[in-house]
Design a protein around this motif. Structure first.
Motif, PDB file in Angstrom:
ATOM      1  N   GLY A 133       4.245   5.016 -33.414  1.00 10.24           N
ATOM      2  CA  GLY A 133       4.272   5.707 -32.130  1.00 10.24           C
ATOM      3  C   GLY A 133       3.478   5.010 -31.038  1.00 10.24           C
ATOM      4  O   GLY A 133       3.362   5.546 -29.920  1.00 10.24           O
TER       5      GLY A 133
ATOM      6  N   ASP B 162       2.451   2.202 -28.112  1.00 12.36           N
ATOM      7  CA  ASP B 162       3.206   1.700 -26.969  1.00 12.36           C
ATOM      8  C   ASP B 162       3.902   0.375 -27.271  1.00 12.36           C
ATOM      9  O   ASP B 162       5.050   0.151 -26.857  1.00 12.36           O
ATOM     10  CB  ASP B 162       2.277   1.530 -25.759  1.00 12.36           C
ATOM     11  CG  ASP B 162       1.790   2.857 -25.206  1.00 12.36           C
ATOM     12  OD1 ASP B 162       2.455   3.879 -25.485  1.00 12.36           O
ATOM     13  OD2 ASP B 162       0.757   2.875 -24.507  1.00 12.36           O
TER      14      ASP B 162
ATOM     15  N   ARG C 100       7.084   0.997 -29.164  1.00  7.97           N
ATOM     16  CA  ARG C 100       8.143   1.541 -28.305  1.00  7.97           C
ATOM     17  C   ARG C 100       8.699   0.467 -27.382  1.00  7.97           C
ATOM     18  O   ARG C 100       9.915   0.412 -27.121  1.00  7.97           O
ATOM     19  CB  ARG C 100       7.587   2.712 -27.490  1.00  7.97           C
ATOM     20  CG  ARG C 100       7.341   3.974 -28.309  1.00  7.97           C
ATOM     21  CD  ARG C 100       7.169   5.178 -27.395  1.00  7.97           C
ATOM     22  NE  ARG C 100       5.911   5.082 -26.653  1.00  7.97           N
ATOM     23  CZ  ARG C 100       4.760   5.632 -27.040  1.00  7.97           C
ATOM     24  NH1 ARG C 100       4.716   6.300 -28.191  1.00  7.97           N
ATOM     25  NH2 ARG C 100       3.673   5.520 -26.296  1.00  7.97           N
ATOM     26  N   THR C 101       7.836  -0.413 -26.893  1.00  6.14           N
ATOM     27  CA  THR C 101       8.296  -1.506 -26.032  1.00  6.14           C
ATOM     28  C   THR C 101       9.223  -2.440 -26.802  1.00  6.14           C
ATOM     29  O   THR C 101      10.262  -2.884 -26.279  1.00  6.14           O
ATOM     30  CB  THR C 101       7.100  -2.299 -25.491  1.00  6.14           C
ATOM     31  OG1 THR C 101       6.247  -1.425 -24.745  1.00  6.14           O
ATOM     32  CG2 THR C 101       7.554  -3.444 -24.606  1.00  6.14           C
TER      33      THR C 101
ATOM     34  N   ARG D 162      11.074  -1.688 -29.376  1.00  5.19           N
ATOM     35  CA  ARG D 162      12.377  -1.019 -29.577  1.00  5.19           C
ATOM     36  C   ARG D 162      13.176  -0.975 -28.282  1.00  5.19           C
ATOM     37  O   ARG D 162      14.416  -1.099 -28.299  1.00  5.19           O
ATOM     38  CB  ARG D 162      12.140   0.398 -30.112  1.00  5.19           C
ATOM     39  CG  ARG D 162      11.705   0.445 -31.570  1.00  5.19           C
ATOM     40  CD  ARG D 162      11.763   1.861 -32.124  1.00  5.19           C
ATOM     41  NE  ARG D 162      10.704   2.692 -31.557  1.00  5.19           N
ATOM     42  CZ  ARG D 162       9.511   2.887 -32.114  1.00  5.19           C
ATOM     43  NH1 ARG D 162       9.214   2.291 -33.263  1.00  5.19           N
ATOM     44  NH2 ARG D 162       8.615   3.664 -31.538  1.00  5.19           N
ATOM     45  N   ALA D 163      12.489  -0.795 -27.139  1.00  3.51           N
ATOM     46  CA  ALA D 163      13.189  -0.733 -25.853  1.00  3.51           C
ATOM     47  C   ALA D 163      13.825  -2.073 -25.502  1.00  3.51           C
ATOM     48  O   ALA D 163      14.809  -2.123 -24.758  1.00  3.51           O
ATOM     49  CB  ALA D 163      12.217  -0.312 -24.759  1.00  3.51           C
TER      50      ALA D 163
END
Length: 324
Positions: free
Chosen positions: A217, A219, A222-223, A225-226
Protein backbone atom coordinates in the motif's frame (compact mmCIF):
# COMPACT_ATOMS: atom_id res chain seq x y z
CA UNK A 1 29.37 4.78 0.84
CA UNK A 2 33.09 4.33 1.55
CA UNK A 3 32.76 6.50 4.65
CA UNK A 4 29.91 4.35 5.94
CA UNK A 5 31.92 1.17 5.35
CA UNK A 6 34.96 2.57 7.19
CA UNK A 7 32.83 3.69 10.10
CA UNK A 8 31.26 0.25 10.38
CA UNK A 9 34.69 -1.38 10.28
CA UNK A 10 35.90 0.82 13.11
CA UNK A 11 32.81 0.01 15.17
CA UNK A 12 33.36 -3.70 14.58
CA UNK A 13 36.96 -3.57 15.81
CA UNK A 14 35.93 -1.59 18.89
CA UNK A 15 33.09 -3.99 19.75
CA UNK A 16 35.33 -7.05 19.36
CA UNK A 17 37.90 -5.46 21.66
CA UNK A 18 35.23 -4.70 24.25
CA UNK A 19 33.88 -8.24 24.10
CA UNK A 20 37.35 -9.73 24.52
CA UNK A 21 37.97 -7.58 27.61
CA UNK A 22 34.59 -8.46 29.09
CA UNK A 23 35.03 -12.18 28.48
CA UNK A 24 38.49 -12.11 30.02
CA UNK A 25 37.27 -10.29 33.12
CA UNK A 26 34.34 -12.67 33.60
CA UNK A 27 36.41 -15.82 33.31
CA UNK A 28 39.77 -14.81 34.76
CA UNK A 29 39.36 -11.72 36.93
CA UNK A 30 36.34 -12.62 39.04
CA UNK A 31 36.99 -11.56 42.67
CA UNK A 32 37.46 -14.47 45.05
CA UNK A 33 38.12 -17.04 42.30
CA UNK A 34 41.50 -18.48 41.38
CA UNK A 35 41.70 -18.96 37.59
CA UNK A 36 44.89 -20.98 37.99
CA UNK A 37 43.21 -23.88 39.76
CA UNK A 38 40.26 -23.79 37.37
CA UNK A 39 42.50 -24.01 34.31
CA UNK A 40 44.69 -26.69 35.84
CA UNK A 41 41.63 -28.85 36.46
CA UNK A 42 40.48 -30.95 39.38
CA UNK A 43 43.09 -32.69 41.52
CA UNK A 44 45.94 -30.93 39.69
CA UNK A 45 49.42 -31.37 41.12
CA UNK A 46 51.29 -28.40 42.62
CA UNK A 47 53.72 -28.58 39.70
CA UNK A 48 50.87 -28.21 37.18
CA UNK A 49 49.39 -25.29 39.11
CA UNK A 50 52.75 -23.55 39.21
CA UNK A 51 53.23 -24.15 35.49
CA UNK A 52 49.81 -22.70 34.67
CA UNK A 53 50.41 -19.64 36.85
CA UNK A 54 53.70 -18.91 35.12
CA UNK A 55 52.47 -19.73 31.60
CA UNK A 56 49.40 -17.47 31.81
CA UNK A 57 51.10 -14.74 33.86
CA UNK A 58 48.60 -14.87 36.72
CA UNK A 59 51.32 -13.55 39.04
CA UNK A 60 51.58 -10.40 36.93
CA UNK A 61 49.30 -7.32 36.51
CA UNK A 62 45.85 -7.75 34.94
CA UNK A 63 46.65 -6.00 31.61
CA UNK A 64 49.60 -8.37 31.13
CA UNK A 65 47.33 -11.34 31.83
CA UNK A 66 44.83 -10.08 29.23
CA UNK A 67 47.55 -9.55 26.62
CA UNK A 68 48.96 -13.02 27.30
CA UNK A 69 45.55 -14.65 26.97
CA UNK A 70 44.72 -12.87 23.71
CA UNK A 71 48.15 -13.73 22.32
CA UNK A 72 47.63 -17.40 23.12
CA UNK A 73 44.15 -17.34 21.62
CA UNK A 74 44.67 -15.38 18.40
CA UNK A 75 48.40 -15.24 17.60
CA UNK A 76 50.34 -18.26 18.87
CA UNK A 77 47.13 -20.33 19.21
CA UNK A 78 48.68 -22.44 21.96
CA UNK A 79 45.95 -21.97 24.57
CA UNK A 80 46.04 -25.30 26.44
CA UNK A 81 43.23 -27.26 28.08
CA UNK A 82 44.74 -29.02 31.07
CA UNK A 83 41.35 -30.54 31.87
CA UNK A 84 41.50 -32.34 28.50
CA UNK A 85 44.90 -34.07 28.67
CA UNK A 86 46.82 -30.94 27.67
CA UNK A 87 45.09 -30.55 24.29
CA UNK A 88 45.40 -27.28 22.40
CA UNK A 89 42.08 -25.43 22.35
CA UNK A 90 42.28 -23.56 19.04
CA UNK A 91 42.98 -26.66 16.89
CA UNK A 92 39.91 -28.30 18.45
CA UNK A 93 37.77 -25.32 17.45
CA UNK A 94 39.31 -25.25 13.98
CA UNK A 95 38.51 -28.94 13.59
CA UNK A 96 34.91 -28.47 14.74
CA UNK A 97 34.22 -25.23 12.81
CA UNK A 98 33.85 -26.80 9.31
CA UNK A 99 31.20 -29.17 10.67
CA UNK A 100 29.10 -26.35 12.12
CA UNK A 101 29.75 -24.09 9.13
CA UNK A 102 28.65 -26.81 6.70
CA UNK A 103 25.54 -27.56 8.73
CA UNK A 104 24.49 -23.92 9.15
CA UNK A 105 25.29 -22.87 5.57
CA UNK A 106 23.37 -25.72 3.95
CA UNK A 107 20.40 -25.23 6.27
CA UNK A 108 20.46 -21.48 5.59
CA UNK A 109 20.38 -21.97 1.82
CA UNK A 110 17.32 -24.18 2.17
CA UNK A 111 15.40 -21.95 4.55
CA UNK A 112 16.19 -18.75 2.61
CA UNK A 113 15.09 -20.14 -0.76
CA UNK A 114 11.97 -21.89 0.53
CA UNK A 115 10.89 -19.06 2.84
CA UNK A 116 11.24 -16.43 0.10
CA UNK A 117 9.18 -18.60 -2.21
CA UNK A 118 6.52 -19.28 0.43
CA UNK A 119 6.32 -15.69 1.67
CA UNK A 120 6.13 -14.20 -1.83
CA UNK A 121 3.46 -16.63 -3.04
CA UNK A 122 1.42 -16.14 0.14
CA UNK A 123 1.58 -12.35 -0.28
CA UNK A 124 0.64 -12.58 -3.95
CA UNK A 125 -2.43 -14.68 -3.08
CA UNK A 126 -3.20 -13.10 0.29
CA UNK A 127 -6.60 -13.90 1.69
CA UNK A 128 -6.98 -17.04 -0.44
CA UNK A 129 -6.70 -20.71 0.52
CA UNK A 130 -3.14 -20.72 -0.87
CA UNK A 131 -2.11 -18.01 1.58
CA UNK A 132 -3.78 -19.73 4.53
CA UNK A 133 -2.32 -23.12 3.64
CA UNK A 134 1.24 -21.84 3.30
CA UNK A 135 1.06 -19.90 6.56
CA UNK A 136 -0.41 -22.92 8.34
CA UNK A 137 2.49 -25.05 7.09
CA UNK A 138 4.89 -22.41 8.35
CA UNK A 139 3.21 -22.35 11.76
CA UNK A 140 3.51 -26.13 12.02
CA UNK A 141 7.23 -25.85 11.23
CA UNK A 142 7.71 -23.24 13.95
CA UNK A 143 5.97 -25.46 16.48
CA UNK A 144 8.03 -28.62 15.91
CA UNK A 145 11.07 -28.99 18.23
CA UNK A 146 14.30 -29.60 16.33
CA UNK A 147 15.42 -32.51 18.51
CA UNK A 148 12.07 -34.30 18.07
CA UNK A 149 12.04 -33.80 14.31
CA UNK A 150 15.64 -35.01 14.14
CA UNK A 151 14.84 -38.14 16.11
CA UNK A 152 11.88 -38.88 13.85
CA UNK A 153 14.05 -38.34 10.77
CA UNK A 154 16.64 -40.76 12.17
CA UNK A 155 13.97 -43.30 13.00
CA UNK A 156 12.68 -43.21 9.43
CA UNK A 157 15.95 -42.92 7.50
CA UNK A 158 18.35 -44.83 9.76
CA UNK A 159 16.17 -47.61 11.16
CA UNK A 160 12.68 -48.41 9.96
CA UNK A 161 12.97 -47.62 6.23
CA UNK A 162 16.73 -47.58 5.76
CA UNK A 163 16.69 -50.79 3.72
CA UNK A 164 14.12 -49.47 1.24
CA UNK A 165 15.04 -47.83 -2.05
CA UNK A 166 13.87 -44.47 -0.72
CA UNK A 167 16.45 -44.12 2.09
CA UNK A 168 19.07 -46.75 1.33
CA UNK A 169 21.43 -43.97 0.21
CA UNK A 170 21.41 -42.30 3.67
CA UNK A 171 24.80 -42.90 5.36
CA UNK A 172 25.38 -43.58 9.05
CA UNK A 173 25.23 -40.66 11.48
CA UNK A 174 28.31 -38.47 11.48
CA UNK A 175 30.22 -36.01 9.33
CA UNK A 176 32.12 -36.64 6.11
CA UNK A 177 34.65 -33.90 5.20
CA UNK A 178 34.00 -32.22 1.87
CA UNK A 179 37.64 -32.68 0.80
CA UNK A 180 37.34 -36.41 1.45
CA UNK A 181 34.12 -36.96 -0.51
CA UNK A 182 31.84 -34.15 -1.74
CA UNK A 183 29.04 -36.62 -2.44
CA UNK A 184 29.46 -38.25 0.97
CA UNK A 185 29.48 -34.78 2.56
CA UNK A 186 26.20 -33.92 0.86
CA UNK A 187 24.54 -37.23 1.76
CA UNK A 188 25.59 -36.96 5.40
CA UNK A 189 24.19 -33.44 5.77
CA UNK A 190 21.06 -33.29 3.63
CA UNK A 191 18.78 -34.68 6.38
CA UNK A 192 20.30 -32.42 9.10
CA UNK A 193 20.00 -29.44 6.73
CA UNK A 194 16.29 -30.02 6.18
CA UNK A 195 15.70 -30.63 9.90
CA UNK A 196 17.48 -27.42 10.87
CA UNK A 197 15.74 -25.37 8.17
CA UNK A 198 12.15 -26.33 9.09
CA UNK A 199 11.91 -23.95 12.06
CA UNK A 200 13.38 -20.99 10.19
CA UNK A 201 11.29 -21.52 7.06
CA UNK A 202 8.10 -20.88 9.01
CA UNK A 203 9.44 -17.78 10.77
CA UNK A 204 10.98 -16.16 7.70
CA UNK A 205 8.05 -16.92 5.40
CA UNK A 206 5.59 -15.29 7.80
CA UNK A 207 7.81 -12.24 8.32
CA UNK A 208 8.36 -11.75 4.58
CA UNK A 209 4.69 -12.20 3.78
CA UNK A 210 3.74 -9.60 6.41
CA UNK A 211 6.28 -7.08 5.08
CA UNK A 212 5.17 -7.61 1.48
CA UNK A 213 1.54 -7.02 2.42
CA UNK A 214 2.53 -3.89 4.34
CA UNK A 215 4.55 -2.31 1.52
CA UNK A 216 1.89 -3.12 -1.08
CA UNK A 217 0.00 0.00 0.00
CA UNK A 218 3.02 2.31 -0.10
CA UNK A 219 3.19 5.21 -2.56
CA UNK A 220 6.09 3.78 -4.56
CA UNK A 221 4.14 0.56 -5.12
CA UNK A 222 1.07 2.45 -6.31
CA UNK A 223 3.26 4.54 -8.61
CA UNK A 224 4.79 1.39 -10.11
CA UNK A 225 1.35 -0.06 -10.75
CA UNK A 226 0.15 3.25 -12.24
CA UNK A 227 3.02 3.07 -14.75
CA UNK A 228 1.47 -0.11 -16.12
CA UNK A 229 3.99 -2.57 -14.70
CA UNK A 230 2.73 -6.11 -14.28
CA UNK A 231 1.71 -7.20 -10.74
CA UNK A 232 4.47 -9.82 -10.74
CA UNK A 233 7.16 -7.26 -11.56
CA UNK A 234 5.82 -4.79 -9.01
CA UNK A 235 5.87 -7.47 -6.33
CA UNK A 236 9.26 -8.98 -7.12
CA UNK A 237 11.27 -5.95 -8.25
CA UNK A 238 9.88 -3.19 -6.04
CA UNK A 239 8.15 -4.88 -3.10
CA UNK A 240 10.53 -7.75 -2.45
CA UNK A 241 13.67 -5.60 -2.33
CA UNK A 242 12.20 -3.29 0.30
CA UNK A 243 10.78 -6.16 2.33
CA UNK A 244 14.14 -7.96 2.39
CA UNK A 245 15.56 -5.45 4.90
CA UNK A 246 13.83 -7.13 7.85
CA UNK A 247 14.58 -10.53 6.33
CA UNK A 248 18.29 -9.75 6.13
CA UNK A 249 18.35 -8.50 9.74
CA UNK A 250 16.87 -11.74 11.02
CA UNK A 251 19.13 -13.83 8.84
CA UNK A 252 22.30 -12.13 10.05
CA UNK A 253 21.50 -12.79 13.69
CA UNK A 254 20.19 -16.33 13.24
CA UNK A 255 23.01 -17.49 10.99
CA UNK A 256 25.67 -16.05 13.31
CA UNK A 257 23.99 -17.71 16.27
CA UNK A 258 24.04 -21.08 14.51
CA UNK A 259 27.69 -20.70 13.50
CA UNK A 260 28.51 -19.77 17.08
CA UNK A 261 27.11 -23.02 18.44
CA UNK A 262 23.35 -22.53 18.23
CA UNK A 263 22.95 -25.73 16.21
CA UNK A 264 23.82 -27.82 19.29
CA UNK A 265 20.63 -29.91 19.29
CA UNK A 266 20.93 -30.72 15.61
CA UNK A 267 24.60 -31.66 16.05
CA UNK A 268 23.79 -33.96 18.97
CA UNK A 269 20.87 -35.69 17.25
CA UNK A 270 22.85 -36.38 14.07
CA UNK A 271 26.19 -37.18 15.70
CA UNK A 272 28.01 -34.13 14.32
CA UNK A 273 31.09 -33.01 16.26
CA UNK A 274 30.59 -29.30 15.72
CA UNK A 275 31.22 -26.18 17.78
CA UNK A 276 27.93 -26.45 19.69
CA UNK A 277 28.66 -29.98 20.84
CA UNK A 278 32.26 -29.04 21.69
CA UNK A 279 31.06 -26.10 23.80
CA UNK A 280 28.57 -28.34 25.60
CA UNK A 281 31.32 -30.82 26.44
CA UNK A 282 33.53 -27.96 27.68
CA UNK A 283 30.77 -26.67 29.96
CA UNK A 284 30.15 -30.17 31.31
CA UNK A 285 33.84 -30.58 32.15
CA UNK A 286 34.28 -26.93 33.31
CA UNK A 287 37.10 -26.63 30.79
CA UNK A 288 37.77 -22.90 31.22
CA UNK A 289 40.17 -22.27 28.29
CA UNK A 290 37.90 -24.10 25.86
CA UNK A 291 34.81 -22.29 27.19
CA UNK A 292 36.52 -18.92 26.74
CA UNK A 293 37.71 -19.78 23.25
CA UNK A 294 34.20 -20.94 22.28
CA UNK A 295 32.62 -17.76 23.63
CA UNK A 296 35.11 -15.59 21.74
CA UNK A 297 34.55 -17.66 18.60
CA UNK A 298 30.78 -17.12 18.87
CA UNK A 299 31.15 -13.42 19.61
CA UNK A 300 33.39 -12.86 16.59
CA UNK A 301 30.86 -14.47 14.26
CA UNK A 302 27.92 -12.53 15.73
CA UNK A 303 29.72 -9.19 15.44
CA UNK A 304 30.98 -9.91 11.92
CA UNK A 305 27.49 -11.03 10.85
CA UNK A 306 26.02 -7.77 12.13
CA UNK A 307 28.68 -5.83 10.26
CA UNK A 308 27.88 -7.75 7.08
CA UNK A 309 24.17 -7.04 7.53
CA UNK A 310 24.91 -3.32 7.79
CA UNK A 311 26.95 -3.50 4.59
CA UNK A 312 24.04 -5.22 2.82
CA UNK A 313 21.76 -2.45 4.13
CA UNK A 314 23.90 0.07 2.27
CA UNK A 315 23.06 -1.66 -1.01
CA UNK A 316 19.39 -2.38 -0.19
CA UNK A 317 18.41 1.00 1.25
CA UNK A 318 19.66 4.24 -0.41
CA UNK A 319 18.83 6.17 2.79
CA UNK A 320 21.59 4.27 4.63
CA UNK A 321 24.00 4.83 1.76
CA UNK A 322 23.31 8.58 1.80
CA UNK A 323 23.65 8.80 5.60
CA UNK A 324 20.01 9.78 6.19
Amino acid sequence: MLKALLQRFGQTVFVLFGISVLVFLVFFATPGADPTSRIAGKNASPETIAKVRQEYGFDRPLPVQYATMMKKLFITQDLTSYANRGEKVVPELIKAAPVTLSLATGGAVIWVVVSILMGTVAAAFRGTWIDRTLMAIGLIGISIPVFWLGQVANLITQARYHDTWLFSWVPALGYVPFAESPIGWFKALIIPWCTLAVLFIGVYARVLRSDLVTVSGEDFMRTARAKGLSPTRVLLVHGLRTSMITFVSLFGMDFAQLIGGGALLTEVVFGLQGVGRLTYQALSALDLPLIMASVMYSAVFVVLANALVDVIYIFLDPRVRDGR
